[in-house]
Enzyme design. Structure first.
Site: not given
Length: 298
Positions: A280, A216, A214, A245, A42
């Site tokens: 990724g 989408a 939340k 992130d 993160k």
């Protein structure tokens, strides 16, 4: 315009990713489609997201004295992240995350490794870095005591903190109240409210500083006690790893340049939406130009 100086204090992992059409049940073996390794964690993810969006980013963290550690540090440098304050911990493995991707969603197991060597003392040794930052990004993949130490120093030097409370754990009242912004998802906000002994006034303070992701649907803000939804963007998801992130990194960049919260949230929403369209966590993170072009087309 001067680049915002963002200090990220957090985890650095190598992600071990398996793609499969079927998530195995307990005791079951299934065939996967692909396997690959990609940089993650993160802290590292948020640092890369902010750097790709044009910020001057320094990452404070730890890696092991192994091949993954060396590879990750070099990779972060190529992404424009200042790695001068990443410590190599001897006789310790670099953190890894085992990720299973299936039909655009993911499940993750994290083994912290060197990330748990990021101690409060290590944070305190870098007080000058904290004092000179425009904004600090924190998550919970490093020891909680170190998050507290960083927040204490940030408050001492009047540097705003964005706290991303993931993976969720019980937080002190003081930590919650010291953060300028908190970015939980819906479940994390419920856990924060349930696990922390807050007064009604403190609960309202927590809600006011919470930017609730939340997916989408977008994000939920609380202004003057009223909920406000900032809409999300509909895209075809390929890999949702790192979307949160990306959101945090983009939010930090936008807020650091003086954008109002709603505008910063829209920018972060767009960055997160673009990030899930590629495979990724870090590879899918967009540039500032890509986000602005995407927003212009909406």
């Amino acid at each position: 315009m001067k680049k915002p100086k963002i200090l990220v204090i957090g985890s650095i992992n190598m992600d071990l990713v398996t793609q499969t059409n079927t998530i195995p049940k307990v005791g079951e073996t299934v065939l996967g489609e692909h396997f690959f390794t990609v940089p993650g964690g993160k802290g590292a993810n948020q640092a890369v997201a902010a750097a790709k969006l044009g910020a001057d980013v320094t990452l404070l963290g730890c890696v092991g004295d192994d091949a993954f550690g060396s590879e990750l540090k070099q990779h972060l440098q190529t992404q424009g992240v200042n790695t001068a304050h990443i410590q190599i911990i001897s006789e310790t493995s670099t953190g890894v995350a085992s990720i299973t991707l299936s039909k655009g969603d993911n499940s993750i197991i994290v083994v912290p490794g060197a990330n748990h060597k990021l101690t409060p003392a290590f944070v305190q040794q870098h007080e000058k870095l904290i004092a000179n930052a425009d904004l600090i990004l924190l998550q919970l993949e490093i020891p909680l005591d170190s998050v507290v130490a960083a927040t204490d120093l940030a408050q001492k030097h009047q540097v705003p903190v964005i706290l991303n409370p993931a993976p969720m754990q019980k937080l002190s009242k003081n930590l919650i109240l010291q953060a300028a912004y908190i970015t939980p998802n819906e479940h994390e906000l419920e856990s924060l409210l349930a696990s922390t002994n807050l007064s009604e006034e403190e609960t309202n303070i927590l809600k006011e500083k919470s930017i609730v992701t939340k997916g989408a649907k977008g994000i939920q803000l609380y202004e003057s006690g009223k909920e406000q939804l900032v809409r999300g963007y509909q895209v075809e998801a390929v890999d949702s790893t790192g979307a949160g992130d990306t959101f945090n990194g983009a939010l930090a960049v936008s807020l650091s340049t003086g954008s109002p919260l709603i505008k910063a949230s829209q920018f972060a929403n767009a960055a997160a939406a673009l990030s899930v369209t590629k495979l990724g966590a870090q590879a899918g993170m967009p540039t500032k130009e890509e986000v602005e072009s995407f927003l212009h087309a909406q």
